[in-house]
Scaffold this active site. Structure first.
Site, short mmCIF file in Angstrom:
data_model
loop_
_atom_site.label_atom_id
_atom_site.label_comp_id
_atom_site.label_asym_id
_atom_site.label_seq_id
_atom_site.Cartn_x
_atom_site.Cartn_y
_atom_site.Cartn_z
N TYR A 77 0.82 -1.21 0.00
CA TYR A 77 0.00 0.00 0.00
C TYR A 77 0.86 1.26 0.00
O TYR A 77 0.70 2.12 0.85
CB TYR A 77 -0.94 0.00 1.22
CG TYR A 77 -2.03 -1.04 1.09
CD1 TYR A 77 -3.16 -0.78 0.32
CD2 TYR A 77 -1.92 -2.28 1.71
CE1 TYR A 77 -4.15 -1.73 0.17
CE2 TYR A 77 -2.91 -3.24 1.57
CZ TYR A 77 -4.02 -2.96 0.81
OH TYR A 77 -5.00 -3.90 0.67
N TYR A 87 -12.46 -7.20 6.34
CA TYR A 87 -11.24 -7.35 5.54
C TYR A 87 -10.99 -8.84 5.33
O TYR A 87 -10.90 -9.60 6.30
CB TYR A 87 -10.02 -6.71 6.21
CG TYR A 87 -8.79 -6.93 5.38
CD1 TYR A 87 -8.58 -6.18 4.21
CD2 TYR A 87 -7.88 -7.94 5.68
CE1 TYR A 87 -7.47 -6.43 3.39
CE2 TYR A 87 -6.77 -8.19 4.87
CZ TYR A 87 -6.57 -7.42 3.73
OH TYR A 87 -5.50 -7.67 2.92
N ASP A 146 -13.61 -16.44 8.71
CA ASP A 146 -12.25 -16.06 8.35
C ASP A 146 -11.47 -15.85 9.66
O ASP A 146 -11.55 -14.80 10.27
CB ASP A 146 -12.27 -14.79 7.49
CG ASP A 146 -10.87 -14.31 7.12
OD1 ASP A 146 -9.89 -14.84 7.67
OD2 ASP A 146 -10.77 -13.39 6.29
N LYS A 164 -1.80 -16.61 8.46
CA LYS A 164 -1.02 -15.77 9.38
C LYS A 164 -0.23 -16.57 10.43
O LYS A 164 0.83 -17.07 10.12
CB LYS A 164 -1.93 -14.71 10.00
CG LYS A 164 -2.34 -13.67 8.94
CD LYS A 164 -2.65 -12.31 9.50
CE LYS A 164 -2.60 -11.24 8.41
NZ LYS A 164 -3.90 -10.84 7.90
C1 LIG Z 1 -4.43 -10.87 6.57
C2 LIG Z 1 -5.81 -11.32 6.38
C3 LIG Z 1 -6.23 -11.92 5.17
C4 LIG Z 1 -5.33 -12.05 3.98
O1 LIG Z 1 -4.20 -12.85 4.21
P1 LIG Z 1 -2.91 -12.70 3.28
O2 LIG Z 1 -2.00 -13.79 3.76
O3 LIG Z 1 -2.37 -11.33 3.50
O4 LIG Z 1 -3.36 -12.92 1.88
C5 LIG Z 1 -7.54 -12.35 5.09
N1 LIG Z 1 -8.39 -12.22 6.12
C6 LIG Z 1 -8.03 -11.68 7.29
C7 LIG Z 1 -9.02 -11.58 8.41
C8 LIG Z 1 -6.73 -11.19 7.46
O5 LIG Z 1 -6.37 -10.62 8.62
#
Ligand SMILES: *Cc1c(COP(=O)(O)O)cnc(C)c1O
Length: 429
Positions: free
Chosen positions: A19, A147, A248, A277
């Site tokens: 970004y 997100y 997610d 992550k």
């Molecule tokens: C970081 C994140 C993503 C995307 O993961 P990347 O490894 O950066 O592609 C998706 N959902 C959530 C909630 C996140 O924190």
């Protein structure tokens, strides 16, 4: 000047950071090494890491057990394709993920990043309904402030404003967006919170494949902690209207919110769950999408149906082996106590921020601390302010937030909180 001294100039000449502009980019800080809770800059400055490298490095950096796991794996095989081949690290990791995640999740699809794990979940939801003869169910419902990643499919379910949907309007699929719940995690449940989602599902469930949400913690879209009651009600609505629930847990997974997975705060299980992550303890890029047997059986449709996805590096053995070691390390630690301790210390340490004139809200959940300001911070000056106070904190917009490695100790947490107070106070008008 040697090449090394010139690193910043070379970086600015050729490397695009997340970004950011390639013309007038804010400062970046060259890192020489990282160990434990510290990031060491190339000028020798040691920083206490408040970010765990974006939720990932839960055990800190350069952990001997994680290093060994990856070194051992390296000695036998760093990678093989996953089409037609398999290996112990992938199988063991899948079994472990199934063992620790909410009950009905039974099948694991590996991928290489969180965004891709989200894409995979969206595609699974669509294929699931197609296999049930409901190919019209292809839309998603998501939440404002959500997100879910940066690839196009994942972007399409991010908040339409912060996800810049207008810029990409020709390529992003338009989905449904429900209002984000306003009831705080630690506050009273307000029943109006569910109405927006309820009315979308009521009217459009015939074309909706899944609801995707970040359970309890809305991350990069606002660092907001919402009521567990919202999750319970969304689960019930999804069942009522034949819509899959995708959790997610890419940011929240592996203990960050005080539970191993944030869904556990509400005692609910999703149909699909994304992790990434902290999955590898921040060592390598790896993500996974977990599905119920109902979803996988239906897509596989009498053994004839196939799921249409297959990343080149899926289930990479180095990443899988370090992920398994990281999960075992977590489970063998007293992680609940550690998260509780961080929560208490953040609560204490950030409390004084509540009195500052430019602070709108301070909220803490598990090992996450957020100070919300009334105006966005200046990213051209603020990171250096934190660095000069010996900590690594990277705000975005109005949000100054930390989610440190779980190994952080009391004195380090105190320094982190004092730095936040001091920087936020300095920018109060
Ligand atoms: C970081 C994140 C993503 C995307 O993961 P990347 O490894 O950066 O592609 C998706 N959902 C959530 C909630 C996140 O924190």
């Amino acid at each position: 000047m040697t090449n090394k001294d010139n690193l910043l100039q070379r970086d600015q000449d050729s490397v695009w950071h997340p970004y950011s502009s390639m013309v007038k980019a804010p400062d970046v800080f060259p890192v020489a090494s990282a160990s434990g809770v510290h990031i060491k800059l190339s000028d020798g400055t040691e920083l206490i890491d408040g970010m765990a490298s974006w939720w990932c490095a839960i055990h800190g950096y350069n952990h001997p057990l994680l290093n060994t796991a990856i070194e051992n794996q390296l000695a036998s095989m760093s990678h093989v394709m996953f089409g037609g081949l398999t290996h112990l690290p992938a199988v063991e990791l899948a079994e472990k993920l199934i063992e620790i995640s909410p009950e009905p999740l039974r099948k694991v699809f590996f991928s290489d990043s969180g965004s891709v794990a989200v894409e995979v979940a969206l595609k699974m939801a669509i294929q699931y309904w197609a296999s049930k003869g409901q190919a019209d169910k292809q839309k998603m419902v998501s939440l404002r402030q959500a997100y879910h990643g940066d690839t196009l499919g994942a972007m399409a379910v991010c908040d339409p404003v912060t996800g810049m949907h207008t810029l990409f309007n020709q390529v992003l699929t338009s989905h449904y967006f429900a209002d984000a719940p306003l009831s705080r995690f630690d506050g009273e449940w307000q029943n109006e919170d569910i109405l927006s989602l309820q009315s979308i599902l009521e009217q459009h469930h015939g074309e909706i494949a899944a609801l995707i949400l970040e359970p309890i913690v809305q991350g990069a879209g606002g660092m907001w902690f919402y009521s567990a009651e919202y999750l319970r009600q969304t689960r019930a609505l999804c069942d009522k209207y034949n819509v899959l629930l995708i959790a997610d847990e890419i940011a929240t997974g592996f203990g960050r919110s005080g539970k191993l997975f944030a869904c556990e705060h509400a005692g609910i299980s999703p149909d699909l769950m994304c992790v990434g992550k902290a999955l590898t303890g921040g060592y390598m890029t790896l993500a996974a999408t977990l599905a119920t047997k109902e979803v996988s059986d239906s897509i596989s449709d009498d053994g004839k149906g196939v799921f249409m996805h297959g990343p080149t590096f899926m289930a990479n053995p180095l990443a899988s082996s370090v992920a398994l070691a990281s999960i075992n390390l977590l489970l063998e630690s007293k992680w609940q106590q550690k998260i509780k301790f961080i929560e208490t210390e953040l609560e204490r340490g950030l409390a004084t921020c509540r009195e500052l004139s430019n602070v709108v809200d301070v909220r803490i959940l598990g090992a996450i601390g957020v100070v919300e300001l009334d105006t966005p911070v200046d990213m051209y000056t603020i990171p250096a302010e934190f660095v000069s106070r010996g900590v690594w904190v990277r705000p975005f917009g109005k949000l100054v937030y930390v989610m440190p490695p779980y190994i952080i100790e009391a004195a380090e947490l105190q320094q982190l909180c004092e730095a936040i107070h001091s920087v936020v106070k300095a920018i109060a008008k």
